[in-house]
Enzyme design. Structure first.
Site, mmCIF file in Angstrom:
data_model
loop_
_atom_site.group_PDB
_atom_site.id
_atom_site.type_symbol
_atom_site.label_atom_id
_atom_site.label_comp_id
_atom_site.label_asym_id
_atom_site.label_seq_id
_atom_site.Cartn_x
_atom_site.Cartn_y
_atom_site.Cartn_z
ATOM 1 N N GLU A 15 5.462 -25.474 -27.342
ATOM 2 C CA GLU A 15 6.279 -25.238 -26.162
ATOM 3 C C GLU A 15 6.808 -23.813 -26.057
ATOM 4 O O GLU A 15 7.277 -23.409 -24.987
ATOM 5 C CB GLU A 15 7.436 -26.244 -26.143
ATOM 6 C CG GLU A 15 6.962 -27.687 -26.033
ATOM 7 C CD GLU A 15 8.053 -28.718 -26.252
ATOM 8 O OE1 GLU A 15 7.925 -29.825 -25.708
ATOM 9 O OE2 GLU A 15 9.034 -28.412 -26.970
ATOM 10 N N ASP A 207 2.820 -37.227 -20.384
ATOM 11 C CA ASP A 207 2.460 -38.641 -20.447
ATOM 12 C C ASP A 207 3.388 -39.386 -19.499
ATOM 13 O O ASP A 207 4.323 -38.798 -18.948
ATOM 14 C CB ASP A 207 2.596 -39.182 -21.875
ATOM 15 C CG ASP A 207 4.015 -39.080 -22.393
ATOM 16 O OD1 ASP A 207 4.735 -40.076 -22.273
ATOM 17 O OD2 ASP A 207 4.403 -38.008 -22.904
#
Length: 239
Positions: A15, A207
Protein backbone atom coordinates in the site's frame (compact mmCIF):
# COMPACT_ATOMS: atom_id res chain seq x y z
CA UNK A 1 9.33 27.75 9.37
CA UNK A 2 9.22 24.68 7.18
CA UNK A 3 5.80 23.65 5.92
CA UNK A 4 4.13 20.96 7.96
CA UNK A 5 4.05 17.65 6.07
CA UNK A 6 1.14 15.52 4.99
CA UNK A 7 1.21 12.17 6.76
CA UNK A 8 0.37 9.02 4.81
CA UNK A 9 -0.20 5.67 6.50
CA UNK A 10 -0.74 2.26 4.91
CA UNK A 11 -1.01 -1.08 6.66
CA UNK A 12 1.01 -3.18 4.21
CA UNK A 13 4.12 -2.68 2.10
CA UNK A 14 2.02 -3.04 -1.05
CA UNK A 15 0.00 0.00 0.00
CA UNK A 16 2.95 2.39 0.35
CA UNK A 17 5.69 1.01 -1.90
CA UNK A 18 4.74 3.14 -4.92
CA UNK A 19 4.79 6.27 -2.76
CA UNK A 20 8.19 5.40 -1.31
CA UNK A 21 9.57 4.71 -4.79
CA UNK A 22 8.51 8.20 -5.87
CA UNK A 23 9.72 10.03 -2.76
CA UNK A 24 12.49 12.61 -3.19
CA UNK A 25 14.99 13.72 -0.53
CA UNK A 26 14.03 10.73 1.56
CA UNK A 27 15.08 10.43 5.18
CA UNK A 28 14.18 7.39 7.29
CA UNK A 29 13.76 7.49 11.06
CA UNK A 30 12.59 4.82 13.49
CA UNK A 31 10.12 5.54 16.28
CA UNK A 32 7.84 3.11 18.14
CA UNK A 33 9.55 0.32 16.21
CA UNK A 34 8.22 1.69 12.90
CA UNK A 35 10.00 3.30 9.95
CA UNK A 36 8.92 6.83 9.04
CA UNK A 37 10.00 8.04 5.58
CA UNK A 38 10.06 11.82 5.24
CA UNK A 39 10.72 13.69 2.01
CA UNK A 40 8.72 15.16 -0.85
CA UNK A 41 6.08 13.69 -3.16
CA UNK A 42 5.10 15.82 -6.16
CA UNK A 43 6.96 18.66 -4.45
CA UNK A 44 4.89 18.34 -1.26
CA UNK A 45 6.49 17.62 2.12
CA UNK A 46 5.25 14.20 3.26
CA UNK A 47 5.96 11.51 5.82
CA UNK A 48 4.97 7.94 4.92
CA UNK A 49 4.76 4.92 7.21
CA UNK A 50 3.69 1.27 7.03
CA UNK A 51 1.84 0.55 10.26
CA UNK A 52 0.95 -3.14 10.00
CA UNK A 53 -2.62 -4.46 10.05
CA UNK A 54 -5.12 -3.80 12.83
CA UNK A 55 -6.37 -0.96 14.97
CA UNK A 56 -3.65 -0.93 17.64
CA UNK A 57 -0.84 -0.93 15.07
CA UNK A 58 -2.58 1.88 13.19
CA UNK A 59 -3.16 3.94 16.33
CA UNK A 60 0.45 3.60 17.51
CA UNK A 61 1.69 4.70 14.09
CA UNK A 62 -0.72 7.62 13.83
CA UNK A 63 -0.03 8.92 17.35
CA UNK A 64 3.72 8.66 16.85
CA UNK A 65 3.44 10.46 13.52
CA UNK A 66 1.40 13.25 15.10
CA UNK A 67 3.84 13.73 17.99
CA UNK A 68 7.06 13.52 15.97
CA UNK A 69 6.11 15.22 12.68
CA UNK A 70 3.08 17.47 13.41
CA UNK A 71 1.37 16.69 10.10
CA UNK A 72 -1.22 19.16 8.79
CA UNK A 73 -3.25 16.26 7.39
CA UNK A 74 -3.07 12.48 7.83
CA UNK A 75 -4.26 10.25 4.99
CA UNK A 76 -4.86 6.55 5.45
CA UNK A 77 -4.52 4.69 2.16
CA UNK A 78 -4.88 1.06 1.23
CA UNK A 79 -7.31 -1.63 0.23
CA UNK A 80 -10.64 -2.64 1.71
CA UNK A 81 -13.57 -4.97 1.30
CA UNK A 82 -16.53 -3.49 -0.53
CA UNK A 83 -19.81 -3.26 1.37
CA UNK A 84 -23.12 -3.32 -0.48
CA UNK A 85 -24.03 -4.38 -4.02
CA UNK A 86 -23.12 -1.00 -5.54
CA UNK A 87 -19.42 -1.29 -4.63
CA UNK A 88 -17.23 -3.44 -6.89
CA UNK A 89 -13.65 -4.70 -6.98
CA UNK A 90 -11.45 -1.91 -8.33
CA UNK A 91 -13.71 0.92 -7.12
CA UNK A 92 -12.42 3.62 -4.81
CA UNK A 93 -14.09 4.71 -1.58
CA UNK A 94 -13.44 8.03 0.16
CA UNK A 95 -14.59 8.22 3.76
CA UNK A 96 -17.11 10.80 4.86
CA UNK A 97 -16.64 9.32 8.34
CA UNK A 98 -15.32 6.16 9.99
CA UNK A 99 -16.87 3.89 12.59
CA UNK A 100 -15.25 1.21 14.72
CA UNK A 101 -18.02 -1.35 14.36
CA UNK A 102 -16.38 -3.87 16.71
CA UNK A 103 -16.34 -1.49 19.71
CA UNK A 104 -19.31 -2.89 21.58
CA UNK A 105 -20.78 -1.50 24.80
CA UNK A 106 -24.35 -2.21 23.75
CA UNK A 107 -24.84 -4.09 27.03
CA UNK A 108 -24.52 -0.68 28.72
CA UNK A 109 -27.12 0.84 26.42
CA UNK A 110 -24.77 2.48 23.91
CA UNK A 111 -25.27 2.20 20.15
CA UNK A 112 -22.83 -0.26 18.55
CA UNK A 113 -19.55 1.45 17.67
CA UNK A 114 -19.90 4.34 20.14
CA UNK A 115 -16.48 5.36 21.46
CA UNK A 116 -15.64 7.06 24.74
CA UNK A 117 -13.20 9.93 24.29
CA UNK A 118 -11.58 11.12 27.52
CA UNK A 119 -10.46 14.77 27.66
CA UNK A 120 -8.00 16.32 30.10
CA UNK A 121 -10.55 19.06 30.75
CA UNK A 122 -12.94 16.49 32.16
CA UNK A 123 -15.44 17.11 29.34
CA UNK A 124 -15.59 13.55 28.08
CA UNK A 125 -17.36 12.67 24.85
CA UNK A 126 -19.22 9.79 23.27
CA UNK A 127 -18.83 9.60 19.50
CA UNK A 128 -20.04 7.12 16.90
CA UNK A 129 -18.99 8.53 13.54
CA UNK A 130 -15.41 9.81 13.46
CA UNK A 131 -15.29 12.75 11.04
CA UNK A 132 -12.97 13.12 8.08
CA UNK A 133 -11.74 16.36 6.54
CA UNK A 134 -14.41 17.58 4.11
CA UNK A 135 -11.99 19.54 1.94
CA UNK A 136 -9.51 16.69 1.52
CA UNK A 137 -12.30 14.15 0.97
CA UNK A 138 -13.88 16.36 -1.68
CA UNK A 139 -10.61 16.68 -3.62
CA UNK A 140 -9.92 12.95 -3.40
CA UNK A 141 -13.44 12.07 -4.53
CA UNK A 142 -13.41 14.50 -7.44
CA UNK A 143 -10.05 13.19 -8.67
CA UNK A 144 -11.09 9.57 -8.14
CA UNK A 145 -14.18 10.04 -10.28
CA UNK A 146 -12.17 11.90 -12.90
CA UNK A 147 -9.53 9.16 -13.21
CA UNK A 148 -11.46 5.98 -12.49
CA UNK A 149 -15.19 6.68 -12.52
CA UNK A 150 -16.06 4.04 -9.93
CA UNK A 151 -15.75 6.11 -6.77
CA UNK A 152 -17.98 6.26 -3.71
CA UNK A 153 -18.32 8.59 -0.73
CA UNK A 154 -19.62 7.38 2.62
CA UNK A 155 -18.94 5.56 5.85
CA UNK A 156 -15.97 3.20 6.13
CA UNK A 157 -16.17 0.57 8.87
CA UNK A 158 -13.10 -0.48 10.83
CA UNK A 159 -12.62 -3.56 12.99
CA UNK A 160 -9.99 -6.10 13.99
CA UNK A 161 -11.55 -8.71 11.70
CA UNK A 162 -10.89 -9.65 8.07
CA UNK A 163 -14.51 -9.75 6.92
CA UNK A 164 -15.27 -12.64 4.57
CA UNK A 165 -18.93 -13.13 5.37
CA UNK A 166 -21.90 -12.07 3.24
CA UNK A 167 -24.16 -11.76 6.30
CA UNK A 168 -21.68 -9.49 8.09
CA UNK A 169 -21.38 -7.44 4.90
CA UNK A 170 -25.14 -6.95 4.77
CA UNK A 171 -25.23 -6.10 8.48
CA UNK A 172 -22.60 -3.36 8.07
CA UNK A 173 -24.48 -1.87 5.16
CA UNK A 174 -27.80 -1.86 6.98
CA UNK A 175 -26.42 -0.73 10.36
CA UNK A 176 -24.01 1.97 9.24
CA UNK A 177 -24.81 2.55 5.54
CA UNK A 178 -21.20 1.56 4.96
CA UNK A 179 -19.36 1.41 1.63
CA UNK A 180 -16.21 -0.41 2.77
CA UNK A 181 -14.75 -2.39 5.65
CA UNK A 182 -11.10 -2.58 6.73
CA UNK A 183 -8.87 -2.76 9.80
CA UNK A 184 -7.13 0.61 10.33
CA UNK A 185 -9.01 3.72 9.16
CA UNK A 186 -11.24 4.18 12.18
CA UNK A 187 -8.29 3.94 14.58
CA UNK A 188 -6.33 6.55 12.64
CA UNK A 189 -9.41 8.77 12.48
CA UNK A 190 -9.80 8.49 16.27
CA UNK A 191 -6.17 9.49 16.90
CA UNK A 192 -6.54 12.44 14.54
CA UNK A 193 -9.82 13.49 16.17
CA UNK A 194 -8.29 13.38 19.65
CA UNK A 195 -5.33 15.47 18.46
CA UNK A 196 -7.37 17.93 16.35
CA UNK A 197 -5.54 16.89 13.17
CA UNK A 198 -7.55 16.65 9.93
CA UNK A 199 -7.64 13.19 8.40
CA UNK A 200 -8.80 11.45 5.24
CA UNK A 201 -9.30 7.78 4.45
CA UNK A 202 -8.94 6.53 0.87
CA UNK A 203 -9.53 2.88 0.07
CA UNK A 204 -9.45 0.82 -3.12
CA UNK A 205 -11.71 -2.23 -3.15
CA UNK A 206 -9.74 -5.49 -3.36
CA UNK A 207 -12.61 -7.85 -2.50
CA UNK A 208 -16.30 -7.78 -1.65
CA UNK A 209 -16.03 -8.84 2.00
CA UNK A 210 -17.85 -12.10 1.30
CA UNK A 211 -17.13 -15.80 0.90
CA UNK A 212 -14.87 -15.10 -2.11
CA UNK A 213 -12.64 -12.66 -0.22
CA UNK A 214 -9.90 -15.16 0.75
CA UNK A 215 -9.28 -15.68 -2.99
CA UNK A 216 -10.01 -12.17 -4.28
CA UNK A 217 -7.91 -10.28 -1.72
CA UNK A 218 -4.47 -11.61 -2.77
CA UNK A 219 -5.43 -11.52 -6.44
CA UNK A 220 -6.53 -7.87 -6.55
CA UNK A 221 -4.59 -6.19 -3.72
CA UNK A 222 -1.68 -4.94 -5.85
CA UNK A 223 -3.97 -3.54 -8.55
CA UNK A 224 -6.14 -1.82 -5.96
CA UNK A 225 -3.18 -0.34 -4.07
CA UNK A 226 -1.69 1.06 -7.28
CA UNK A 227 -4.89 3.03 -7.82
CA UNK A 228 -4.61 4.85 -4.51
CA UNK A 229 -0.95 5.65 -5.20
CA UNK A 230 -1.74 7.17 -8.59
CA UNK A 231 -4.63 9.14 -7.19
CA UNK A 232 -2.57 10.60 -4.34
CA UNK A 233 0.14 11.66 -6.76
CA UNK A 234 -2.44 13.70 -8.64
CA UNK A 235 -4.08 15.26 -5.58
CA UNK A 236 -1.18 15.98 -3.19
CA UNK A 237 -0.20 19.36 -4.71
CA UNK A 238 -3.75 20.60 -4.04
CA UNK A 239 -4.05 19.41 -0.44
Amino acid sequence: MAEKPIGIIGAMATEVEALLAAMQEEKVEEFSGLAFHSGTLEGVACVVAECGPGKVNAAVCAQTMVLRYSPRLVINVGVAGGVGPQVHIGDLVVAAACVQYDFDTTAMGDPLGTLFIRRASGENEDILLLPCCEEAAGLLLKEARSIYGGAHFGVICTGDVFVADAEKNQFLQEKFEAHAVEMEGGAIAQVCYMNSVPCAVLRAISDCANDDSPMDFPAFTKMAAEKTGKLLGAVLPRL
